[in-house]
Structure formats: C-alpha cells, structure tokens
Write a protein that holds these residues in place. Structure first.
Motif, PDB file in Angstrom:
ATOM      1  N   VAL A  24     -25.486  12.948 -17.143  1.00  0.00           N
ATOM      2  CA  VAL A  24     -24.813  14.225 -16.893  1.00  0.00           C
ATOM      3  C   VAL A  24     -24.968  15.143 -18.101  1.00  0.00           C
ATOM      4  N   LEU A  25     -24.776  14.599 -19.301  1.00  0.00           N
ATOM      5  CA  LEU A  25     -24.916  15.395 -20.523  1.00  0.00           C
ATOM      6  C   LEU A  25     -26.339  15.932 -20.662  1.00  0.00           C
ATOM      7  N   ASN A  26     -27.324  15.124 -20.309  1.00  0.00           N
ATOM      8  CA  ASN A  26     -28.709  15.566 -20.412  1.00  0.00           C
ATOM      9  C   ASN A  26     -29.010  16.747 -19.498  1.00  0.00           C
ATOM     10  N   THR A  27     -28.385  16.777 -18.321  1.00  0.00           N
ATOM     11  CA  THR A  27     -28.699  17.820 -17.345  1.00  0.00           C
ATOM     12  C   THR A  27     -27.848  19.079 -17.512  1.00  0.00           C
ATOM     13  N   LEU A  28     -27.005  19.128 -18.538  1.00  0.00           N
ATOM     14  CA  LEU A  28     -26.215  20.344 -18.753  1.00  0.00           C
ATOM     15  C   LEU A  28     -27.085  21.502 -19.208  1.00  0.00           C
ATOM     16  N   GLY A  29     -28.222  21.209 -19.817  1.00  0.00           N
ATOM     17  CA  GLY A  29     -29.125  22.266 -20.253  1.00  0.00           C
ATOM     18  C   GLY A  29     -28.750  22.806 -21.621  1.00  0.00           C
ATOM     19  N   SER A  30     -29.610  23.686 -22.125  1.00  0.00           N
ATOM     20  CA  SER A  30     -29.404  24.245 -23.467  1.00  0.00           C
ATOM     21  C   SER A  30     -29.318  25.760 -23.473  1.00  0.00           C
ATOM     22  N   ALA A  31     -29.448  26.386 -22.312  1.00  0.00           N
ATOM     23  CA  ALA A  31     -29.384  27.850 -22.220  1.00  0.00           C
ATOM     24  C   ALA A  31     -28.116  28.268 -21.503  1.00  0.00           C
ATOM     25  N   GLY A  32     -27.516  29.348 -21.968  1.00  0.00           N
ATOM     26  CA  GLY A  32     -26.306  29.824 -21.329  1.00  0.00           C
ATOM     27  C   GLY A  32     -25.642  30.901 -22.155  1.00  0.00           C
ATOM     28  N   ALA A  33     -24.336  31.025 -21.996  1.00  0.00           N
ATOM     29  CA  ALA A  33     -23.589  32.071 -22.692  1.00  0.00           C
ATOM     30  C   ALA A  33     -23.465  31.747 -24.182  1.00  0.00           C
ATOM     31  N   LYS A  34     -23.076  32.768 -24.950  1.00  0.00           N
ATOM     32  CA  LYS A  34     -22.819  32.571 -26.374  1.00  0.00           C
ATOM     33  C   LYS A  34     -21.514  31.814 -26.536  1.00  0.00           C
ATOM     34  N   THR A  35     -21.546  30.802 -27.385  1.00  0.00           N
ATOM     35  CA  THR A  35     -20.359  29.982 -27.594  1.00  0.00           C
ATOM     36  C   THR A  35     -19.524  30.517 -28.750  1.00  0.00           C
ATOM     37  N   GLY A 153     -18.242  40.395 -20.932  1.00  0.00           N
ATOM     38  CA  GLY A 153     -18.714  41.500 -20.104  1.00  0.00           C
ATOM     39  C   GLY A 153     -20.169  41.361 -19.717  1.00  0.00           C
ATOM     40  N   LEU A 154     -20.942  40.609 -20.523  1.00  0.00           N
ATOM     41  CA  LEU A 154     -22.360  40.414 -20.228  1.00  0.00           C
ATOM     42  C   LEU A 154     -22.555  39.751 -18.879  1.00  0.00           C
ATOM     43  N   TYR A 155     -21.612  38.907 -18.488  1.00  0.00           N
ATOM     44  CA  TYR A 155     -21.668  38.222 -17.189  1.00  0.00           C
ATOM     45  C   TYR A 155     -20.721  38.854 -16.170  1.00  0.00           C
ATOM     46  N   GLY A 156     -20.322  40.081 -16.419  1.00  0.00           N
ATOM     47  CA  GLY A 156     -19.446  40.766 -15.477  1.00  0.00           C
ATOM     48  C   GLY A 156     -18.049  40.204 -15.414  1.00  0.00           C
ATOM     49  N   GLY A 157     -17.580  39.609 -16.518  1.00  0.00           N
ATOM     50  CA  GLY A 157     -16.237  39.043 -16.527  1.00  0.00           C
ATOM     51  C   GLY A 157     -16.130  37.705 -15.825  1.00  0.00           C
ATOM     52  N   LEU A 166     -22.648  27.147 -20.912  1.00  0.00           N
ATOM     53  CA  LEU A 166     -22.749  26.932 -19.472  1.00  0.00           C
ATOM     54  C   LEU A 166     -22.653  28.270 -18.759  1.00  0.00           C
ATOM     55  N   THR A 167     -23.461  28.466 -17.740  1.00  0.00           N
ATOM     56  CA  THR A 167     -23.453  29.708 -16.970  1.00  0.00           C
ATOM     57  C   THR A 167     -22.439  29.601 -15.829  1.00  0.00           C
ATOM     58  N   PRO A 168     -22.019  30.733 -15.255  1.00  0.00           N
ATOM     59  CA  PRO A 168     -21.085  30.682 -14.123  1.00  0.00           C
ATOM     60  C   PRO A 168     -21.575  29.835 -12.948  1.00  0.00           C
ATOM     61  N   PRO A 169     -22.860  29.929 -12.534  1.00  0.00           N
ATOM     62  CA  PRO A 169     -23.304  29.063 -11.432  1.00  0.00           C
ATOM     63  C   PRO A 169     -23.187  27.575 -11.744  1.00  0.00           C
ATOM     64  N   GLN A 170     -23.433  27.193 -12.995  1.00  0.00           N
ATOM     65  CA  GLN A 170     -23.285  25.788 -13.365  1.00  0.00           C
ATOM     66  C   GLN A 170     -21.837  25.336 -13.211  1.00  0.00           C
ATOM     67  N   HIS A 211     -16.655  33.268  -9.749  1.00  0.00           N
ATOM     68  CA  HIS A 211     -17.159  34.173  -8.701  1.00  0.00           C
ATOM     69  C   HIS A 211     -18.530  33.702  -8.201  1.00  0.00           C
ATOM     70  N   THR A 212     -18.687  32.394  -8.039  1.00  0.00           N
ATOM     71  CA  THR A 212     -19.971  31.843  -7.601  1.00  0.00           C
ATOM     72  C   THR A 212     -19.966  31.671  -6.091  1.00  0.00           C
ATOM     73  N   ARG A 213     -20.710  32.519  -5.406  1.00  0.00           N
ATOM     74  CA  ARG A 213     -20.716  32.508  -3.936  1.00  0.00           C
ATOM     75  C   ARG A 213     -21.425  31.273  -3.392  1.00  0.00           C
ATOM     76  N   THR A 214     -22.540  30.896  -3.999  1.00  0.00           N
ATOM     77  CA  THR A 214     -23.300  29.746  -3.490  1.00  0.00           C
ATOM     78  C   THR A 214     -22.458  28.477  -3.542  1.00  0.00           C
ATOM     79  N   ALA A 215     -21.795  28.242  -4.669  1.00  0.00           N
ATOM     80  CA  ALA A 215     -20.964  27.044  -4.803  1.00  0.00           C
ATOM     81  C   ALA A 215     -19.817  27.055  -3.801  1.00  0.00           C
ATOM     82  N   THR A 216     -19.212  28.221  -3.589  1.00  0.00           N
ATOM     83  CA  THR A 216     -18.088  28.311  -2.651  1.00  0.00           C
ATOM     84  C   THR A 216     -18.540  28.028  -1.226  1.00  0.00           C
ATOM     85  N   LEU A 217     -19.646  28.645  -0.813  1.00  0.00           N
ATOM     86  CA  LEU A 217     -20.168  28.386   0.529  1.00  0.00           C
ATOM     87  C   LEU A 217     -20.596  26.931   0.677  1.00  0.00           C
ATOM     88  N   GLY A 218     -21.248  26.387  -0.356  1.00  0.00           N
ATOM     89  CA  GLY A 218     -21.661  24.995  -0.305  1.00  0.00           C
ATOM     90  C   GLY A 218     -20.474  24.052  -0.176  1.00  0.00           C
TER      91      GLY A 218
END
Length: 415
Positions: A24-35, A153-157, A166-170, A211-218
């Motif tokens: 799970v830790l390996n698949t978290l990725g290395s790109a995303g928002a500023k921490t 604000g970069l991600y629209g709040g 981590l990004t909002p879709p993740q 505000h992730t529509r894909t995850a909510t519908l899924g």
C-alpha cells in the motif's frame, strides 16, 4: 490445535499484513500537493521503492519454498509484463520505463508469494481497510494541523494530503473503498456497528471534502451491485437496500441543489462535459500517429501522461504504454474476475469482490492505474483473494505404531 501452531499462524498473519501494508505504501506515489514540511521527491521515491523491496523480501522469507497457488488473475498480470518490457526496451520513454518494468515485476512477484494465503476468507479485506484507514488518518491529521495546506486554492479548495503528497482523487478512492468494504462487513455481521461507524463516518467526511465524483459514483454503484448480490440470502441486505433507496430519494428532493453544486464543483457546463479537460487529452492521444509496433505494444511504461498532461483513463493509458496487447490483457483480468464472481454462490466474500471489481471498472474511465503497480491492482488482488477456493487441508500422517512381534517369533530370530 496446539498453542504453538496457533502462535505460528498468528505470527504469519501479522507478517502477511505487514507485507500488504508495504505494498500500500509503495502505491501511494510521489507526486501530489505541497506538504506542510517539504519532502524531496527523491526521498519519497526512496521510501516507496524501499517499501516494495522490503515487501518482496518479507514475502520471500515467509515463503522460502516458493509454494504458489494457481491464479488466473496473477497469470494475466504476469503476461502484462510482456508488452511492458517489449515496448520499454526501445527506451522511447527513457530509462525510467525499464525502472518501472522492474517495479511492476517486483510488485507482481510479491503478489505471487503472498497468494499462497488467498483462500476466500476476509483476511485481506481487513488488511486493506486497516492500511487505507491509516493513510486517511494522516490526511485527517494534516487537515487538523494546517487546514490551509490541506485544502489549497490550487486544487479549488479540495482536500489533499498535507503530510504526505496525496491528490483529492487518491483520497477519495481510499475513502470510498474502505467505506464500501466496511458497510459489507456490517451487513455480514463480521464487525460491530460501533467499530464500523468509527471507520465509515470520518471516511465519509473526507470523501465529501475531496469533491471526487468518480469515487462517489463508484462507491454507490459498487455497493448497489454488491448488496444486490446478497438480497436473496440476507435479510440485513434487504433492509439496508430499502433504507438506502428511501434516504437517497429524500436527499434528492430535499438537497437537490446542494448535491448538484457539490457535483459540479463550480465548473461550467462546457468544462463538465469535457470531463475537466480530459476529453481533449484523449482525443489528442487517439489522433497521434503510431507505428504498428506502438499500436500493438505501446511506447513503454511512463507517468500516465500525454503531451505533458495526465491521461486519467486506464484504458487509454494502457493503450499508450502497453498497446492493444495490454488493453486485451487488462480487459481479460476484469472479465475473468467478474465472471468468477458471478459464478460463485451468494456470500459476503463474493459481495466484497463484486464491489471491488465494479469500483475499479467504473474508476477506470477517469483514473489511470490498471496497467501498472497501483492501488487499483491491489483492490483487484483483494477481489482475487476473496474468489480463491479454500486451500485443501493437508492430511496429517498417522503416527507409526510398532507391530507387536509374538514371543515365539522373537525366539526364532535368536541365532
């Protein structure tokens, strides 16, 4: 069962859970928002790749005799390495493509090693929920420590990972998956409602903030299909389904405008119809000229982007990187898992598998990941573990009983 055997089984289960957590830790990725505390990408990649190497080493130590169980899912996943290596060997995507191939091979190898413990029970479901709930705990901690960094604000709040990038879709994906699995465990009476509420309620809050529509519908469609598979055999599933439909109808009438505003996320109809610009990238990818080899095997494993923009579609990402061969293999994975799930008799394990398969199928339209080491492959691996037949019990040989020799026979043997 002896105490020693029980301890050994418990110890093995803990190690397998550790291996799963490292995957799970390996698949978290290395790109995303500023921490909050800037983390160098090289350090993040070192942690994620180190976790994969550690997972493989632990799994190998646990399964030194290389006992593996036949698995159509893992066989097809192994075949996916063929177009990946063939296309990456041309180095059109740079040396990083070969590195990603090695990572995928190590990832699949680790799944083969732990696949020995796939026997149709809910063990890996519980590992999955624990690990992703821990990830969501870090997201919640970041929100409490620095709300501004967690909802920039970069991600629209929308909610992002402020402690780990981590990004909002993740975040939405992780929340939706553990909500769905926990709901099914409650319906199957495999966990109490208090424990379930401690997982579901905060996860729902985090999902709403992304505000992730894909995850909510899924989540909703996957749960509907999973619970539908239990309706004929579970009174609790029938009651839950009835209440869910009633609550959805009331919410649609009373909160229609609020739900619409949440769903649109302030976007224009044109932007919404183009799936936040995704359709333009898809059209450009499909219109790009390709050689026959690139059409069949792709251009090599990359960062799931085209022209510097994310593809955000698993099928097109696989087509771009692993070609039509890769698309056929990914489709076979979904079809085989879905077919096996439909042929199984109704059960909680089957319902959880249906939820995970349907969620991944729905998310594949706007998210990439089915062709490379990703959380989506881990979701499908859990589904495969749920659909695996229980391992046959190894018969214990009866202790040898010394044959009684008559006294007259013993006398005759004396010289």
């Amino acid at each position: 069962m002896s105490t020693g055997h029980t301890f050994h089984t418990s110890h093995t289960s803990k190690i397998v859970g550790t291996v799963w957590g490292l995957l799970v830790l390996n698949t978290l990725g290395s790109a995303g928002a500023k921490t909050i505390i800037p983390l160098p990408r090289s350090l993040i990649q070192l942690v994620t790749m180190g976790s994969l190497v550690a997972a493989f080493a632990l799994a190998l130590a646990l399964n030194l005799r290389l006992r593996i169980r036949p698995s159509a899912f893992l066989f097809l996943l192994t075949l996916l390495l063929v177009p990946s290596v063939i296309s990456s060997a041309h180095l059109e995507s740079g040396f990083g493509a070969l590195f990603r191939c090695a990572r995928l091979a190590l990832f699949v190898g680790t799944l083969w090693l732990v696949g020995r413990w796939w026997d149709g029970d809910l063990t890996f479901v519980r590992h999955h929920i624990r690990m992703y709930f821990a990830v969501l705990g870090s997201v919640a901690a970041g929100l409490l420590v620095s709300p501004g960094a967690a909802m920039p604000g970069l991600y629209g709040g929308r909610l992002v990972g402020a402690l780990w990038p981590l990004t909002p879709p993740q975040i939405g994906q992780y929340a939706a998956v553990i909500i769905g699995l926990t709901v099914l465990l409650v319906l199957g009476r495999r966990t109490d409602r208090t424990s379930a509420a401690l997982v579901i309620v905060p996860s729902l809050v985090l999902l709403a903030l992304t505000h992730t529509r894909t995850a909510t519908l899924g989540l909703f469609i996957g749960l509907a299909l999973a619970i539908g598979s239990l309706i004929l055999t579970s009174a609790a599933a029938r009651r839950f389904f009835s209440w869910a439909v009633l609550c959805a109808a009331v919410a649609a009438v009373a909160l229609g405008s609020v739900l619409q505003a949440w769903f649109l996320r302030g976007q224009t109809k044109e932007n919404f119809s183009s799936l936040t610009g995704r359709a333009k990238v898809w059209d450009a990818l499909l219109a790009a000229p390709r050689t026959t080899a690139e059409q069949v095997f792709g251009v090599g494993l990359g960062d799931k982007s085209f022209g510097g923009l994310p593809i955000d579609n698993s099928w097109l990402a696989v087509y771009n990187e692993q070609g039509l061969f890769g698309v056929a293999l990914v489709a076979a994975i979904i079809i085989v898992l879905g077919g096996v799930a439909l042929l199984r008799p109704p059960s909680l394990s089957r319902a959880c598998a249906i939820f995970l398969i349907s969620y991944c199928a729905i998310a594949s339209y706007t998210e990439a990941g089915l062709g490379d080491a990703s959380p989506y492959l881990l979701h499908l691996a859990v589904a495969a573990s749920l659909l695996a037949a229980p391992a046959a019990a190894t018969p214990v040989p009866a202790p040898a009983v010394p044959r009684r020799v008559p006294r007259w026979a013993r006398r005759s043997e004396v010289p």
